[in-house]
Design a protein around this motif. Structure first.
Motif, PDB file in Angstrom:
ATOM      1  N   LEU A 154      -3.939  -6.697  -3.822  1.00  0.00           N
ATOM      2  CA  LEU A 154      -2.671  -6.209  -4.362  1.00  0.00           C
ATOM      3  C   LEU A 154      -1.614  -7.283  -4.205  1.00  0.00           C
ATOM      4  CD1 LEU A 154      -2.698  -2.582  -2.867  1.00  0.00           C
ATOM      5  CD2 LEU A 154      -3.247  -3.234  -5.218  1.00  0.00           C
ATOM      6  N   VAL A 194       0.866  -1.191   0.000  1.00  0.00           N
ATOM      7  CA  VAL A 194       0.000   0.000   0.000  1.00  0.00           C
ATOM      8  C   VAL A 194       0.900   1.238   0.000  1.00  0.00           C
ATOM      9  CG1 VAL A 194      -1.788   1.293   1.206  1.00  0.00           C
ATOM     10  CG2 VAL A 194      -1.799  -1.212   1.277  1.00  0.00           C
ATOM     11  N   ASN A 235      -1.695   4.383  -4.203  1.00  0.00           N
ATOM     12  CA  ASN A 235      -2.947   3.616  -4.193  1.00  0.00           C
ATOM     13  C   ASN A 235      -3.721   3.730  -2.867  1.00  0.00           C
ATOM     14  OD1 ASN A 235      -1.604   1.870  -2.398  1.00  0.00           O
ATOM     15  ND2 ASN A 235      -0.927   0.525  -4.062  1.00  0.00           N
ATOM     16  N   ARG A 236      -3.276   4.621  -1.971  1.00  0.00           N
ATOM     17  CA  ARG A 236      -3.929   4.753  -0.669  1.00  0.00           C
ATOM     18  C   ARG A 236      -5.393   5.175  -0.769  1.00  0.00           C
ATOM     19  NH1 ARG A 236      -4.586   9.711   1.705  1.00  0.00           N
ATOM     20  NH2 ARG A 236      -4.265   8.909   3.816  1.00  0.00           N
ATOM     21  N   GLU A 237      -5.756   5.845  -1.893  1.00  0.00           N
ATOM     22  CA  GLU A 237      -7.140   6.302  -2.051  1.00  0.00           C
ATOM     23  C   GLU A 237      -8.116   5.139  -2.043  1.00  0.00           C
ATOM     24  OE1 GLU A 237      -8.264   9.437  -2.008  1.00  0.00           O
ATOM     25  OE2 GLU A 237      -6.177   9.940  -1.541  1.00  0.00           O
ATOM     26  N   GLN A 238      -7.628   3.958  -2.411  1.00  0.00           N
ATOM     27  CA  GLN A 238      -8.499   2.781  -2.386  1.00  0.00           C
ATOM     28  C   GLN A 238      -8.928   2.429  -0.960  1.00  0.00           C
ATOM     29  OE1 GLN A 238      -7.492  -0.591  -5.004  1.00  0.00           O
ATOM     30  NE2 GLN A 238      -5.715   0.604  -5.691  1.00  0.00           N
ATOM     31  N   LEU A 239      -8.110   2.828   0.008  1.00  0.00           N
ATOM     32  CA  LEU A 239      -8.435   2.563   1.399  1.00  0.00           C
ATOM     33  C   LEU A 239      -9.536   3.479   1.922  1.00  0.00           C
ATOM     34  CD1 LEU A 239      -4.842   2.168   2.922  1.00  0.00           C
ATOM     35  CD2 LEU A 239      -6.463   0.337   2.437  1.00  0.00           C
ATOM     36  N   LYS A 246     -12.384   4.143   0.510  1.00  0.00           N
ATOM     37  CA  LYS A 246     -13.700   3.815  -0.043  1.00  0.00           C
ATOM     38  C   LYS A 246     -14.352   2.767   0.856  1.00  0.00           C
ATOM     39  CE  LYS A 246     -12.111   4.645  -4.776  1.00  0.00           C
ATOM     40  NZ  LYS A 246     -11.818   4.016  -6.090  1.00  0.00           N
ATOM     41  N   ILE A 266      -9.939  -4.916  -1.744  1.00  0.00           N
ATOM     42  CA  ILE A 266      -8.709  -4.588  -2.477  1.00  0.00           C
ATOM     43  C   ILE A 266      -7.835  -5.830  -2.529  1.00  0.00           C
ATOM     44  CG2 ILE A 266      -6.699  -3.050  -2.597  1.00  0.00           C
ATOM     45  CD1 ILE A 266      -8.256  -1.228  -0.557  1.00  0.00           C
ATOM     46  N   ASN A 294     -14.945  -1.456   0.577  1.00  0.00           N
ATOM     47  CA  ASN A 294     -14.146  -1.743  -0.612  1.00  0.00           C
ATOM     48  C   ASN A 294     -13.267  -2.973  -0.398  1.00  0.00           C
ATOM     49  OD1 ASN A 294     -13.145  -1.275  -3.197  1.00  0.00           O
ATOM     50  ND2 ASN A 294     -11.450  -0.015  -2.453  1.00  0.00           N
ATOM     51  N   ARG A 309      -9.935  -5.620   3.096  1.00  0.00           N
ATOM     52  CA  ARG A 309     -11.332  -5.174   3.077  1.00  0.00           C
ATOM     53  C   ARG A 309     -11.495  -3.968   4.000  1.00  0.00           C
ATOM     54  NH1 ARG A 309     -16.434  -6.973   1.155  1.00  0.00           N
ATOM     55  NH2 ARG A 309     -17.931  -5.425   1.940  1.00  0.00           N
TER      56      ARG A 309
END
Length: 283
Positions: free
Chosen positions: A219, A202, A206-210, A212, A217, A215, A229
């Motif tokens: 990786l 992380v 790509n931290r923006e995925q955290l 949401k 994820i 969500n 999750r």
């Protein structure tokens, strides 16, 4: 009369010898005029396992600093005027009184204070001070496992990780020793910065995925696959949840109790002294 004098002199001689023997029991390592630094003063300077060369350097530096300070103090006593020395002595005396009084009050407080803060008391303080609990960074409720993507049961684990019902939780927890790393408790709030530090895959990119909510994820890096999750998100500037700030509130409440208890103790000590004729004010 002569015999008495001899006996007194003998007793004084024996007492003097005992005093000198008591002094000599300590091993001096350095001297500045009439001041001595003893072995017991430096015995805890060096940590166990330190090399002989480093130990010698640490001790020598300490002795040099001690000698320099002693010489400076002696120089000050010789050269500063009497008024300045009196001011310093008053400061020393005041500092000494503060140390003693604070130590005594802390002992009394420790013996008497209630350090339990109920959830209802914390909630009352929280509701009365909501503006003080704005977040200065993002929080998430989050779980993850780091596993080898070549596992035969990879798809099964992925399904259980996503679904995460009670049976899935128990099973994943029972085999967690097989994971490279993991965190399955997704009911507590944690800082996003902690996730960045804990999970190398992380990144800032790509931290923006955290951020949401709900969500999933997935990786991958050289260490394997990370299944993640995000259950819930609180962004910077939001009001921090009570369960997250309760340890801070507990400390605030306990500190307030301490201050109140100290004020009460000081009043009681003074009242008792007046009652027992230990404290008087002369007109």
């Amino acid at each position: 009369m002569k015999n008495r004098i001899i006996i007194v002199l003998v007793l004084l001689s024996v007492t003097s010898c005992q005093l000198f023997e008591k002094e000599d029991a300590r091993t001096p390592v350095a001297r500045v005029n009439d001041s001595y630094l003893y072995q017991e003063d430096i015995k805890d300077l060096v940590n166990e396992g330190t090399s002989k060369e480093d130990s010698t350097l640490v001790v020598q530096n300490f002795i040099t600093r001690w000698a320099t300070q002693e010489l400076l103090v002696e120089g000050a006593k010789r050269n500063l005027n009497e008024a300045k020395l009196d001011d310093f002595q008053r400061l020393v005396n005041n500092y000494k009184r503060d140390l003693y009084s604070k130590a005594y009050l802390e002992a009394l407080v420790k013996r008497s204070i209630d350090t339990t803060v109920s959830f209802s008391e914390a909630a009352r303080y929280y509701k009365s001070n909501l503006e003080a609990f704005k977040l200065n960074e993002d929080l998430i409720k989050f779980r993850y496992i780091n596993i080898d993507e070549n596992r035969l049961d990879f798809n099964d684990l992925q399904t259980k990780f996503k679904r995460f019902n009670n049976e899935d939780k128990r099973e994943l927890d029972s085999i967690s020793i097989q994971f490279k790393s993991y965190a399955l408790n997704d009911s507590i709030w944690i800082k996003v910065s902690q996730v960045l530090n804990k999970i190398p895959v992380v990144s800032l990119e790509n931290r923006e995925q955290l951020l949401k909510k709900s969500n999933f994820i997935q990786l991958k890096d050289s260490l394997g696959v990370y299944l993640m999750r995000v259950n819930d998100v609180l962004l910077r500037g939001s009001t921090a949840p009570l369960e997250y700030v309760k340890p801070t509130i507990d400390q605030i409440v306990i500190n307030k109790r301490k201050l109140e208890l100290i004020r009460d103790l000081e009043k009681d000590i003074t009242k008792d002294a007046i009652k027992n004729k230990q404290f008087e004010i002369y007109n």
